[in-house]
Structures are given as structure tokens and as C-alpha cells.
Design an enzyme around this catalytic site. Structure first.
Site, mmCIF file in Angstrom:
data_model
loop_
_atom_site.group_PDB
_atom_site.id
_atom_site.type_symbol
_atom_site.label_atom_id
_atom_site.label_comp_id
_atom_site.label_asym_id
_atom_site.label_seq_id
_atom_site.Cartn_x
_atom_site.Cartn_y
_atom_site.Cartn_z
ATOM 1 N NE ARG A 124 19.487 4.936 -21.777
ATOM 2 C CZ ARG A 124 18.369 5.046 -22.593
ATOM 3 N NH1 ARG A 124 17.472 5.015 -22.099
ATOM 4 N NH2 ARG A 124 18.541 5.323 -24.006
ATOM 5 C CE1 TYR A 125 19.953 3.551 -15.500
ATOM 6 C CE2 TYR A 125 18.108 2.252 -16.991
ATOM 7 C CZ TYR A 125 18.455 3.333 -16.116
ATOM 8 O OH TYR A 125 17.425 4.201 -16.140
ATOM 9 N NE ARG A 128 18.128 -1.637 -14.321
ATOM 10 C CZ ARG A 128 19.098 -0.540 -13.669
ATOM 11 N NH1 ARG A 128 20.376 -1.221 -13.804
ATOM 12 N NH2 ARG A 128 18.770 0.630 -13.564
ATOM 13 C CB CYS A 137 0.701 -2.150 -28.855
ATOM 14 S SG CYS A 137 2.608 -1.764 -28.279
ATOM 15 C CB CYS A 141 -0.383 4.394 -25.735
ATOM 16 S SG CYS A 141 -0.496 3.115 -24.946
ATOM 17 C CB CYS A 144 3.669 5.545 -27.820
ATOM 18 S SG CYS A 144 4.756 4.208 -28.055
ATOM 19 N NE ARG A 146 10.824 1.896 -26.464
ATOM 20 C CZ ARG A 146 10.505 1.132 -25.613
ATOM 21 N NH1 ARG A 146 9.587 0.301 -25.818
ATOM 22 N NH2 ARG A 146 11.266 1.093 -24.436
ATOM 23 C CG ASP A 305 9.933 9.844 -22.207
ATOM 24 O OD1 ASP A 305 10.384 10.380 -21.430
ATOM 25 O OD2 ASP A 305 9.657 8.831 -22.656
ATOM 26 C CG ASP A 342 13.544 7.564 -19.307
ATOM 27 O OD1 ASP A 342 14.853 7.519 -19.063
ATOM 28 O OD2 ASP A 342 13.075 6.493 -19.626
ATOM 29 C CE LYS A 349 12.688 3.612 -16.417
ATOM 30 N NZ LYS A 349 13.860 2.980 -17.131
HETATM 31 C C1 LIG Z 1 13.712 1.735 -17.722
HETATM 32 C C2 LIG Z 1 15.072 1.033 -18.290
HETATM 33 C C3 LIG Z 1 15.451 0.036 -17.596
HETATM 34 C C4 LIG Z 1 14.883 -0.455 -16.451
HETATM 35 O O1 LIG Z 1 14.979 0.383 -15.415
HETATM 36 P P1 LIG Z 1 14.724 0.078 -14.090
HETATM 37 O O2 LIG Z 1 14.953 1.142 -13.380
HETATM 38 O O3 LIG Z 1 15.661 -1.247 -13.577
HETATM 39 O O4 LIG Z 1 13.427 -0.403 -13.987
HETATM 40 C C5 LIG Z 1 16.488 -0.620 -18.476
HETATM 41 N N1 LIG Z 1 16.690 -0.079 -19.685
HETATM 42 C C6 LIG Z 1 16.471 1.026 -20.372
HETATM 43 C C7 LIG Z 1 16.857 1.458 -21.554
HETATM 44 C C8 LIG Z 1 15.297 1.834 -19.528
HETATM 45 O O5 LIG Z 1 14.738 2.664 -20.219
#
Ligand SMILES: *Cc1c(COP(=O)(O)O)cnc(C)c1O
Length: 439
Positions: A124-125, A128, A137, A141, A144, A146, A305, A342, A349
Site C-alpha cells: 500500500r505504501y 513497505r 492466531c 479477537c 479482528c 480480518r 475499522d 485506517d 492510516k
Molecule cells: C499499517 C500498515 C503498514 C505499516 O504502516 P506504518 O505506519 O509504517 O506502521 C504497512 N502496510 C499496510 C497495508 C498497513 O496497513
């Protein structure tokens, strides 16, 4: 040696049908998993309660959609004398309200399945990825996000899927941070996790690996010396866990956190704001204080969520802002998590906090502090504006060019950029612009 509490002794003996369960069995994580509570009847027996026939029927309907599973350890934390209001009970025991679907509810609100370029990967980002390495798990939870996948054996990643995920990470050079998620990655055995971490560590562009695990909360005995020895080999490794209420920080969880922190693994915590569990400034403050006492840095506080089955857990956003108001300034900066929503649809986020900027002019800003004191900050008269072309060669600020990875700006960053021509961002299907195209 006997088990920590009478409560735990009773639970252990009932579950294993043995007369004397030793501490070493109770603290064996495999024993705990093997004796996980998945049936309402067992739950009632262990808590010494009896549900009404109607309630039991409703709960069994709920379980058809969202299964129940909790460790004997986590169950032992429930206060029997007021179990319905107990935060552990509420997080672990099914509630028929889970079947009430709100009109805003979504199956996959974060669009994790859509932003998935390879099996088990959510990208997404820019730099990362989430890497879902396990679908199970130690405890399910009730809140959850998911929930759609809980107990769904079809989505347990096999070795080939893991290999495909690793391939994607290997060939995608911009990924510098990999978050192992799930399910709970610590449900994998040490050797398997060791293999995944070793593969990741061999990828040169992967600078850090993070593990998201609720084990320190729901099954702290999973954090064995052997596990920690193995994790230590794969530094730099970070671990984020998920405490929601101060009552979850027990002597056993303290031991687990200490082992991890002593191994040099930085610890963070991601809480979810949950109605009836922790939607109270004093509870969150007590939680963050206990966390930092155990070397865990509060990282995120999530607004609940829009996943299906969570509507009874949601609070208004104002509750989160009120909690942030009670933390910022009132306690150590490193005890304050970032409150985030989110974004539904996969926007990532979005941080939220009270407003501290009251107004501004060309040379002054008016601010307020946590006490409500209104103050001004005078801006410098001498600051020389500089044209920045993001090329960095002729700049007097010394950024080593090989460290300056991101040359291009996107989104709002691009609008602020001196060298990009873009002056506005317009949603797709803007009617005004469509009219222009028509004529
Ligand atoms: C939360 C999340 C991350 C990590 O986000 P950070 O703000 O770097 O902790 C990476 N990918 C996805 C899809 C997420 O939901």
C-alpha cells in the site's frame, strides 16, 4: 511447583482431565494451544457460569460465522465476579451483535485483498509491505479487522505462497521494510519462522523487518528463550504487539516483554479503541504507563475499522480525540501513541489529534497548549526562501546523494514542491472537467 493461581490450576486440571497439572505444562505454549477453548460449553464450565438457552442459541449462530478460540491463559485473566464487563471476556467471547451488519460495514474495508500484487502481500505504501505469513492466531479477537479470514483454512499460506511473497519482495527494490503479519507469525514454529527471516535478511534492500504478534498478550509463554535466541540472529528486527487494557499486563506478559527487550528488539504496541473495553482516558493512560514501564512504546491507537461484525465495538471519533487530549502534554511524549483511522478503501492510516494551531499571520502563529494556555510564536524575519528542484547537487545542505532515495514527490508533497508544475489534485470523474472534454 504449582501454577500461579488457583484459578489457573482449576482451568488446567479441567481441560487436561488430569489431577495435577504442573507449572511446566501450563507454561508450555503448545499445551496451551492444544487446550484452547473453542466451545461455549467449556467456557461456561471454566467460568462457573450458565448462559440462558436463548443466549446460547444466539451465540452458536454467531460462532457459525465467526469462530471462538482462546487460550486457557487468556481465559484465566477474566474476572468471574463481573465477567460481562470484563475487558478480556469482551475481546474473546462472541457477542450476538456481531451478526448485526451496519450499512457502512464492509468485508474488507482496508482493501487489503485488492492492494495485493502477490499472494499474502499487501503493498500500500511506497517503501513497505505487509506479508501475511500465517492465518491462525492463538486467540480470535472479536474485534479482528480480518474477521473475514479467521478460521478459514483456505487462506492458510503454504510454502509456495511464502516463496511467491518472498519473490515479490526480492524483485521490488523500493521495499525497505517488511511487516510480518497474519494471523500471528509467532504461530509458526521456530524453524519455519527462522527460514522466512533468513530469506528476508538475504535481500539487500530490506533494511528492517517487523513482526506483528499478540502472543505477549494472549500467550506470553510462546516467547521462549529459544524463540528469542532465534529472533536475535535477524536484527534489526522490531516487534509490535497488541495490548488493549492494563489488566492484560500480567507477570507472565512482563516476563515475555522483558525477554524480547533484553534481546534488543524494540517493542511497540498497537491498541484498538473499543467500546466497553478501553474507551476511557484513564484506562488508556494507565495502559500506556504500564507499557513504557515494560519498555513497550505505544505506537498506534486505532479507530475501530468498518469490518463486518464490529459495529458494537465502535466509538465516535470524538472519543479518540478526547483520549489524545488527555495524553498529550499530560504525560511523557514517548507514552503517547498516534491515533489513526485506517482509511476505508485502502488509503492507509490517517493520524488525528486535537487542534493546537489556533491561527496564523505572515509572521506569527497562535497556538494553544494542553492546559488551554494561548500563546504566540514569532516566526523568523531572516529566513531565506530557496527554490528547491530536488536535485540536491548545488545545495549547501549536505545530503549524501546516495542516501537521498526519493527524488520524486507525490500527492500533497508534490503540490508543495517548488519544481513540479502541478497546481491541483482533482478526483477522477470530475463533472466540470468532463464537460470540458465534451465540447
Ligand atoms: C499499517 C500498515 C503498514 C505499516 O504502516 P506504518 O505506519 O509504517 O506502521 C504497512 N502496510 C499496510 C497495508 C498497513 O496497513
Amino acid at each position: 511447583m504449582s501454577i500461579y493461581s488457583n484459578n489457573q490450576q482449576q482451568i488446567a486440571e479441567y481441560l487436561s482431565r488430569e489431577d495435577k497439572v504442573t507449572l511446566s505444562r501450563w507454561t508450555d505454549w503448545r499445551w496451551q494451544l492444544k487446550h484452547s477453548i473453542t466451545r461455549v460449553e467449556t467456557f461456561e464450565k471454566l467460568l462457573g457460569i450458565e448462559l440462558e438457552v436463548m443466549e446460547r442459541r444466539k451465540i452458536s449462530l454467531t460462532l457459525k460465522k465467526f469462530p471462538l478460540s482462546m487460550t486457557p491463559y487468556y481465559l484465566s485473566l477474566i474476572d468471574r465476579s463481573d465477567f460481562r464487563n470484563d475487558p478480556v471476556f469482551r475481546q474473546a467471547f462472541p457477542d450476538p451483535q456481531e451478526l448485526e451488519i451496519d450499512k457502512c460495514d464492509m468485508v474488507d474495508p482496508l482493501a487489503e485483498d485488492q492492494d495485493s500484487p502477490a499472494p499474502g502481500i499487501t503493498h500500500r505504501y511506497p517503501d513497505r509491505v505487509l506479508f501475511h505469513v500465517s492465518n491462525v492466531c492463538a486467540m480470535y479477537c472479536r474485534h479482528c479487522t480480518r474477521k473475514r479470514k479467521v478460521g478459514d483454512i483456505d487462506s492458510i499460506p503454504d510454502r509456495n505462497q511464502i516463496l511467491a511473497g518472498l519473490d515479490y519482495i526480492r524483485k521490488t527494490l523500493e521495499i525497505r521494510d517488511v511487516l510480518l503479519s497474519g494471523g500471528d507469525p509467532l504461530m509458526l514454529n521456530d524453524a519455519y519462522l527462522d527460514w522466512i527471516l533468513t530469506e528476508l535478511r538475504q535481500i539487500e534492500h530490506v533494511q528492517v523487518v517487523r513482526i506483528g504478534s499478540r502472543m505477549p498478550v494472549v500467550l506470553p509463554y510462546r516467547v521462549t528463550d529459544e524463540l528469542v535466541e532465534m529472533l536475535k540472529k535477524h536484527q534489526p528486527l522490531w516487534l509490535n504487539t497488541h495490548f488493549n487494557h492494563p489488566c492484560e499486563i500480567t507477570s507472565s506478559s512482563r516476563v515475555a516483554l522483558k525477554k524480547l527487550a533484553d534481546a534488543g528488539i524494540p517493542l511497540g504496541n498497537q491498541s484498538v479503541l473499543l467500546a466497553g473495553v478501553n474507551d476511557c482516558p484513564r484506562i488508556i493512560k494507565s495502559l500506556v504507563h504500564k507499557l513504557v514501564e515494560n519498555r513497550v512504546r505505544p505506537y498506534y491507537l486505532y479507530q475501530c475499522d468498518l469490518s463486518e461484525g464490529l459495529s458494537h465495538f465502535r466509538t465516535p471519533v470524538g472519543k479518540g480525540v478526547e483520549i489524545m487530549e488527555s495524553l498529550i502534554g499530560h504525560t511523557s511524549g514517548f507514552s503517547v501513541p498516534t491515533y489513526v483511522i485506517d482509511a476505508p478503501g485502502g488509503g492507509g492510516k490517517i493520524p488525528l489529534m486535537p487542534n493546537y494551531l489556533i491561527s496564523l499571520s505572515t509572521n506569527k502563529v497562535v497556538l494553544r497548549n494542553y492546559e488551554g494556555v494561548i500563546t504566540t510564536y514569532r516566526e523568523p524575519d531572516s529566513y531565506k526562501q530557496k527554490f528547491c528542484d530536488r536535485k540536491c547537487e548545488g545545495c549547501n545542505l549536505k545530503l549524501k546523494l546516495e542516501d537521498g532515495e526519493e527524488a520524486d514527490a507525490t500527492g500533497i508533497e508534490m503540490l508543495l514542491d517548488d519544481c513540479d508544475e502541478t497546481i491541483s489534485l482533482t478526483p477522477a470523474e470530475n463533472q466540470r472537467l468532463e464537460r470540458r472534454d465534451e465540447c
